[in-house]
Scaffold this active site. Sequence first.
Site, PDB file in Angstrom:
ATOM      1  N   TYR A  43       0.659  -0.991   0.110  1.00 51.80           N
ATOM      2  CA  TYR A  43       0.515  -0.454   0.140  1.00 51.80           C
ATOM      3  C   TYR A  43       1.137   1.056  -0.294  1.00 51.80           C
ATOM      4  CZ  TYR A  43      -4.743  -1.913   1.483  1.00 51.80           C
ATOM      5  OH  TYR A  43      -5.842  -3.102   0.769  1.00 51.80           O
ATOM      6  N   GLY A  44       1.850   1.122   0.622  1.00 60.83           N
ATOM      7  CA  GLY A  44       2.677   2.459   0.681  1.00 60.83           C
ATOM      8  C   GLY A  44       3.302   3.628  -0.442  1.00 60.83           C
ATOM      9  N   CYS A  74      -1.708  -2.056  10.394  1.00 61.46           N
ATOM     10  CA  CYS A  74      -0.972  -1.361   9.387  1.00 61.46           C
ATOM     11  C   CYS A  74      -0.489   0.525   8.965  1.00 61.46           C
ATOM     12  CB  CYS A  74      -2.031  -1.702   7.894  1.00 61.46           C
ATOM     13  SG  CYS A  74      -1.207  -1.025   6.110  1.00 61.46           S
ATOM     14  N   ASN A  75       0.688   0.928   9.019  1.00 63.12           N
ATOM     15  CA  ASN A  75       1.094   2.062   9.520  1.00 63.12           C
ATOM     16  C   ASN A  75       0.439   3.301   7.974  1.00 63.12           C
ATOM     17  OD1 ASN A  75       2.920   3.183  11.707  1.00 63.12           O
ATOM     18  ND2 ASN A  75       3.113   0.952  10.856  1.00 63.12           N
ATOM     19  N   THR A 194       4.968  -2.149   9.970  1.00 63.07           N
ATOM     20  CA  THR A 194       5.249  -3.653  10.968  1.00 63.07           C
ATOM     21  C   THR A 194       5.747  -4.981  10.138  1.00 63.07           C
ATOM     22  OG1 THR A 194       3.135  -4.315   9.592  1.00 63.07           O
ATOM     23  CG2 THR A 194       3.191  -3.398  11.855  1.00 63.07           C
ATOM     24  N   HIS A 195       6.777  -4.169   9.442  1.00 63.50           N
ATOM     25  CA  HIS A 195       7.108  -5.781   8.343  1.00 63.50           C
ATOM     26  C   HIS A 195       8.439  -5.336   8.955  1.00 63.50           C
ATOM     27  CE1 HIS A 195       4.235  -6.204   5.227  1.00 63.50           C
ATOM     28  NE2 HIS A 195       4.433  -6.522   5.285  1.00 63.50           N
TER      29      HIS A 195
END
Length: 274
Positions: A43-44, A74-75, A194-195
């Site tokens: 998504y980044g 998810c940030n 979070t990865h």
Amino acid sequence: MNDTKSIGIFDSGYGGLTVFKSIADKLPEYNYIYMGDNARSPYGDHSYETVYQYTLECVEWLFAQGCPLVILACNTASAKALRTIQQRVLPVKYPNHRVLGVIRPTAEVIGGYTETNTIGVMGTRGTVNSESYPIEISHFFPELNVVQQSCPLWVPLIENNEHINPGADYFVQKYVDELLAKSPAIDTILLACTHYPLLIPKLRAMLPEGFKLVAQGDIVAHSLADYLQRHPELEIQLGRARSKKFYTSGDEKVFDQNASIFFDENIVSSRVRW
């Protein structure tokens, strides 16, 4: 008590499993459903509108599975979609449901880690460009200097299980060097994706001794436990069969193989097709 009610945990891919692991370790009694939108990950680099639409679709799917509470683990989704969902969607369509993110719980405690009042934030382009962390942290620690660094290649490396190989060292070191060049006062790095906890062994080897690395899993788990204590009307709805269900929008066999790296358990998932 309805034993079918679950806590929903959403991520664009695998990274949210690191948060899920911490939550399940701290609060093992509840039912959980994990949804990874692997078919549309990462998504980044997506626009705000796209991330919002994808996130809302996944949140509503989790609601339909019987999750009165959903954690955006998810940030990028927390930065780009959470506030709009909370303010515009829930009051109108789902007044009895709640959606929480990972940014605010982290912002509430991050100031306690630094001795120089200067922290580095490493995240995806979407998270960094949103300025969500500097804004949220300023509410709790206005004296803190927040220095950001986007790391666009880290998620692809991790999701392809290339992060363990020596070839990944160049790209890990590259972003670390770029961050530290921005301020010599940084003594704490927040892994705002979070990865990224999977890179901690490499990062510790590259950073000066005494540097603090902050991952979000335990922080979010502690915050969720506190939230449930403060909201017994929601907590009492949750089933306590200790079940864990996993879903992905991608290939379930690939998901199961890679997810075990993040969750440290053998996983059997089902596929959701949009």
